[in-house]
Design a protein around this motif. Structure first.
Motif, PDB file in Angstrom:
ATOM      1  N   GLY A 237      79.076  11.490  -5.365  1.00  0.00           N
ATOM      2  CA  GLY A 237      80.207  10.584  -5.534  1.00  0.00           C
ATOM      3  C   GLY A 237      80.014   9.239  -4.864  1.00  0.00           C
ATOM      4  O   GLY A 237      78.909   8.683  -4.872  1.00  0.00           O
ATOM      5  N   LEU A 238      81.068   8.721  -4.277  1.00  0.00           N
ATOM      6  CA  LEU A 238      81.080   7.356  -3.748  1.00  0.00           C
ATOM      7  C   LEU A 238      80.436   7.291  -2.363  1.00  0.00           C
ATOM      8  O   LEU A 238      81.086   7.020  -1.358  1.00  0.00           O
ATOM      9  N   VAL A 239      79.125   7.584  -2.333  1.00  0.00           N
ATOM     10  CA  VAL A 239      78.368   7.507  -1.085  1.00  0.00           C
ATOM     11  C   VAL A 239      77.083   6.728  -1.353  1.00  0.00           C
ATOM     12  O   VAL A 239      76.565   6.733  -2.465  1.00  0.00           O
ATOM     13  N   GLU A 240      76.570   6.051  -0.316  1.00  0.00           N
ATOM     14  CA  GLU A 240      75.346   5.267  -0.485  1.00  0.00           C
ATOM     15  C   GLU A 240      74.120   6.178  -0.550  1.00  0.00           C
ATOM     16  O   GLU A 240      73.215   5.969  -1.337  1.00  0.00           O
ATOM     17  N   ASN A 241      74.092   7.190   0.310  1.00  0.00           N
ATOM     18  CA  ASN A 241      72.926   8.062   0.392  1.00  0.00           C
ATOM     19  C   ASN A 241      73.252   9.455  -0.145  1.00  0.00           C
ATOM     20  O   ASN A 241      73.986  10.212   0.485  1.00  0.00           O
ATOM     21  N   LYS A 242      72.701   9.766  -1.328  1.00  0.00           N
ATOM     22  CA  LYS A 242      73.040  11.038  -1.976  1.00  0.00           C
ATOM     23  C   LYS A 242      71.990  12.117  -1.718  1.00  0.00           C
ATOM     24  O   LYS A 242      71.990  13.148  -2.386  1.00  0.00           O
ATOM     25  N   GLU A 243      71.096  11.882  -0.748  1.00  0.00           N
ATOM     26  CA  GLU A 243      70.077  12.893  -0.420  1.00  0.00           C
ATOM     27  C   GLU A 243      70.750  14.182   0.057  1.00  0.00           C
ATOM     28  O   GLU A 243      71.672  14.143   0.872  1.00  0.00           O
ATOM     29  N   PRO A 244      70.279  15.332  -0.448  1.00  0.00           N
ATOM     30  CA  PRO A 244      70.823  16.587   0.080  1.00  0.00           C
ATOM     31  C   PRO A 244      70.359  16.829   1.516  1.00  0.00           C
ATOM     32  O   PRO A 244      69.315  16.315   1.935  1.00  0.00           O
ATOM     33  N   TRP A 245      71.138  17.603   2.258  1.00  0.00           N
ATOM     34  CA  TRP A 245      70.859  17.862   3.667  1.00  0.00           C
ATOM     35  C   TRP A 245      70.476  19.326   3.876  1.00  0.00           C
ATOM     36  O   TRP A 245      71.186  20.215   3.414  1.00  0.00           O
ATOM     37  N   THR A 246      69.385  19.539   4.611  1.00  0.00           N
ATOM     38  CA  THR A 246      69.044  20.917   4.975  1.00  0.00           C
ATOM     39  C   THR A 246      69.863  21.298   6.207  1.00  0.00           C
ATOM     40  O   THR A 246      70.400  20.443   6.917  1.00  0.00           O
ATOM     41  N   LEU A 247      69.908  22.602   6.448  1.00  0.00           N
ATOM     42  CA  LEU A 247      70.667  23.093   7.597  1.00  0.00           C
ATOM     43  C   LEU A 247      70.050  22.580   8.904  1.00  0.00           C
ATOM     44  O   LEU A 247      70.762  22.195   9.836  1.00  0.00           O
ATOM     45  N   GLU A 248      68.724  22.549   8.905  1.00  0.00           N
ATOM     46  CA  GLU A 248      68.012  22.082  10.091  1.00  0.00           C
ATOM     47  C   GLU A 248      68.404  20.638  10.435  1.00  0.00           C
ATOM     48  O   GLU A 248      68.656  20.298  11.598  1.00  0.00           O
ATOM     49  N   GLU A 249      68.495  19.811   9.394  1.00  0.00           N
ATOM     50  CA  GLU A 249      68.892  18.412   9.610  1.00  0.00           C
ATOM     51  C   GLU A 249      70.333  18.309  10.121  1.00  0.00           C
ATOM     52  O   GLU A 249      70.627  17.529  11.023  1.00  0.00           O
ATOM     53  N   LEU A 250      71.184  19.119   9.535  1.00  0.00           N
ATOM     54  CA  LEU A 250      72.603  19.066   9.932  1.00  0.00           C
ATOM     55  C   LEU A 250      72.789  19.532  11.383  1.00  0.00           C
ATOM     56  O   LEU A 250      73.619  18.982  12.115  1.00  0.00           O
ATOM     57  N   TYR A 251      71.995  20.545  11.778  1.00  0.00           N
ATOM     58  CA  TYR A 251      72.116  21.074  13.144  1.00  0.00           C
ATOM     59  C   TYR A 251      71.789  20.010  14.197  1.00  0.00           C
ATOM     60  O   TYR A 251      72.188  20.128  15.345  1.00  0.00           O
ATOM     61  N   LYS A 252      71.047  18.969  13.779  1.00  0.00           N
ATOM     62  CA  LYS A 252      70.656  17.929  14.740  1.00  0.00           C
ATOM     63  C   LYS A 252      71.768  16.901  14.979  1.00  0.00           C
ATOM     64  O   LYS A 252      71.679  16.082  15.901  1.00  0.00           O
ATOM     65  N   LEU A 253      72.802  16.926  14.154  1.00  0.00           N
ATOM     66  CA  LEU A 253      73.906  15.968  14.344  1.00  0.00           C
ATOM     67  C   LEU A 253      74.645  16.308  15.639  1.00  0.00           C
ATOM     68  O   LEU A 253      74.738  17.475  16.028  1.00  0.00           O
ATOM     69  N   PRO A 254      75.182  15.302  16.322  1.00  0.00           N
ATOM     70  CA  PRO A 254      75.970  15.570  17.529  1.00  0.00           C
ATOM     71  C   PRO A 254      77.162  16.480  17.196  1.00  0.00           C
ATOM     72  O   PRO A 254      77.854  16.245  16.205  1.00  0.00           O
ATOM     73  N   GLN A 255      77.336  17.513  18.008  1.00  0.00           N
ATOM     74  CA  GLN A 255      78.385  18.493  17.709  1.00  0.00           C
ATOM     75  C   GLN A 255      79.426  18.559  18.823  1.00  0.00           C
ATOM     76  O   GLN A 255      79.126  18.283  19.983  1.00  0.00           O
ATOM     77  N   VAL A 256      80.623  18.918  18.441  1.00  0.00           N
ATOM     78  CA  VAL A 256      81.706  19.113  19.413  1.00  0.00           C
ATOM     79  C   VAL A 256      82.360  20.463  19.152  1.00  0.00           C
ATOM     80  O   VAL A 256      82.303  20.995  18.044  1.00  0.00           O
ATOM     81  N   LYS A 257      82.996  20.990  20.213  1.00  0.00           N
ATOM     82  CA  LYS A 257      83.662  22.291  20.088  1.00  0.00           C
ATOM     83  C   LYS A 257      85.178  22.099  20.134  1.00  0.00           C
ATOM     84  O   LYS A 257      85.668  21.244  20.863  1.00  0.00           O
TER      85      LYS A 257
END
Lengths: 261, 210
Positions: free
Chosen positions: A119-139
């Protein structure tokens, strides 16, 4: 609309429903719930219409539900946080809840899984789980409230959705983020942009500090503590930033679409 | 129109022409009756999805057919109930009806009128004046009505109105308050309807005003 029709035809979907859903919705035909009300003469009083004309009551209720969407969007304060709780308040065991048994829950191999971004996003690359796990996370330890009325407190850890939307260059002026899931029969649900940008709305990867178990939506669920539980999709496989209202699994069957807490 | 009715209420011409229930009271009363019935019947269906106690309501007396249908009815009829209820409260205070009809409520008066009622000696000759049991029940049910709306709002919006939910002791407690208020209203309704049938002229007054 075609999918909605399919759901409404009696007999077709019944075999797809497991006992939990059957208990809640003994009769999926919406006509039936309207005639249930009609028999009480309530429709005549409310609408002045012919009692047998059930579609007019259906239309009236749908219109009021849309009005309630607008009222709730107006009431929604982007800075109001859902109450948080100490870890000791966490409900154990946290309930599994779906329209199917746990045995029928999606079994996803995290190595093969990819999150599609459309949809209306600049970067349409799919994300692997490994890549997503590297994002800063909060609880967050917040209360999950089911449309049925029960509630349970859980601990969810993941990346704030608004950070991710920013990262992929999403047009945050768009109206919705629409999620599609791996549940049988294709679960999906739209989330209004204001809620998608709420600081507590989260792409969740962990429950109670452990990798999200299959029961709670492995590999990724969207945790929205300002919405009812059915607006917190599990087993998410794609998200689409869009201005179109694409409907949702429960929303199409009559649950109020905004369903904010 | 309503101000005319209110002044009629005061008119001391005690005979036939006297308005017992002014027009605005009759209108909000019957709108409230419809709204309450819709709310209670759809509420029972919603309750059935996640019962608080060891029973559910028979589907034959619920509205909506399933949870989704019941929620649509509940969140539609709530507007009728709330707007009509606000009109009633405002007019009740502004016209002085609450003060005139419902006050004072004295413990002695309630006890003696309860005794009189139980021995069928309570007079219903003058319907414009409520006895102490009526005063207590009518004032009490207004307060229950306020509580059922506030507890309902705190279940509906436990994040946006979290201060309200907290006043009820949290989300789960608010559900119990909401249920108990419903039970009190249903109990009131049973007595209210039974007495209206026993004293039919009171029912007539609520329909045609006199």
């Amino acid at each position: 609309m075609g999918r909605m029709r399919k759901l409404l035809i009696p007999g077709v979907d019944k075999k797809l429903l497991v006992k939990d859903a059957v208990k809640l919705m003994p009769d999926l035909t919406r006509r039936r719930f309207i005639t249930g009300g009609a028999s009480f003469g309530a429709l005549t009083l409310l609408t002045g219409c012919d009692v047998i004309d059930s579609s007019s009551a259906e239309t009236m209720l749908a219109k009021i539900s849309k009005f309630n969407d607008a009222v709730q969007a107006w009431m929604f304060n982007p800075n109001t946080l859902a109450p948080t709780f100490p870890e000791s308040a966490i409900t154990k065991p946290f309930p599994f809840n779906a329209y199917y048994d746990l045995d029928d829950a999606p079994e996803i191999d995290g190595k093969d899984w990819k999150l599609e971004v459309r949809g209306l996003v600049e970067n349409k690359e799919p994300w692997t789980l490994e890549e997503l796990y590297k994002l800063p996370q909060v609880k967050q330890v917040t209360r999950h409230i089911c449309v049925e009325g029960w509630s349970a407190i859980g601990s969810w850890t993941g990346a704030p959705l608004r950070d991710f939307l920013q990262l992929v260059g999403a047009d945050t002026r768009a109206k919705y983020v629409w999620f599609q899931c791996a549940d049988k029969d294709g679960y999906n649900s739209p989330l209004d942009m204001a809620t998608a940008l709420h600081p507590q709305t989260q792409m969740t990867f962990k429950f109670a500090d452990e990798i999200l178990p299959r029961a709670y939506g492995y590999p990724m669920k969207i945790r929205v503590p300002t919405k009812l539980g059915f607006k917190n999709p599990k087993y998410v496989i794609s998200m689409e930033v869009t201005n179109d209202y694409k409907g949702g699994y429960w929303e199409d069957q009559g649950y109020n679409s905004f369903s904010g807490s | 129109m309503s101000s005319l009715a209110v002044s009629n209420e005061h008119a001391a011409s005690a005979s036939t022409g006297r308005v017992i229930q002014p027009g605005w009271v009759r209108i909000v009363h019957w709108i409230n009756a419809v709204a309450m019935i819709l709310m209670i019947m759809s509420g029972w269906q919603i309750y059935n999805a996640s019962p608080l106690f060891n029973f559910t309501f028979s589907r034959s007396i619920t509205l909506g057919g399933w949870l989704g249908g019941a929620l649509l009815w509940h969140f539609a009829a709530m507007w009728l109930l709330m707007v009509n209820g606000l009109v009633y409260l405002v007019l009740g205070f502004v016209t002085g009806r609450f003060r005139r009809k419902l006050l004072p409520i004295t413990p002695g008066g309630v006890i003696s009128d309860t005794k009189a009622a139980l021995s069928f000696k309570l007079s219903h000759d003058d319907l414009t004046k409520y006895n102490y049991v009526q005063k207590l029940l009518y004032a009490g049910i207004i307060i229950v009505g306020v509580f059922i709306v506030l507890s309902g709002l705190s279940i509906w919006k436990p994040v946006q109105l979290q201060w309200l939910t907290a006043l009820f002791g949290g989300y789960d407690a608010a559900r119990y308050v909401h249920f108990i208020c419903m039970a009190l209203i249903v109990a009131f309704l049973v007595v209210h309807v039974a007495l209206a049938v026993l004293v039919p002229k009171s029912l007539r007054a609520m329909i045609i005003g006199r």
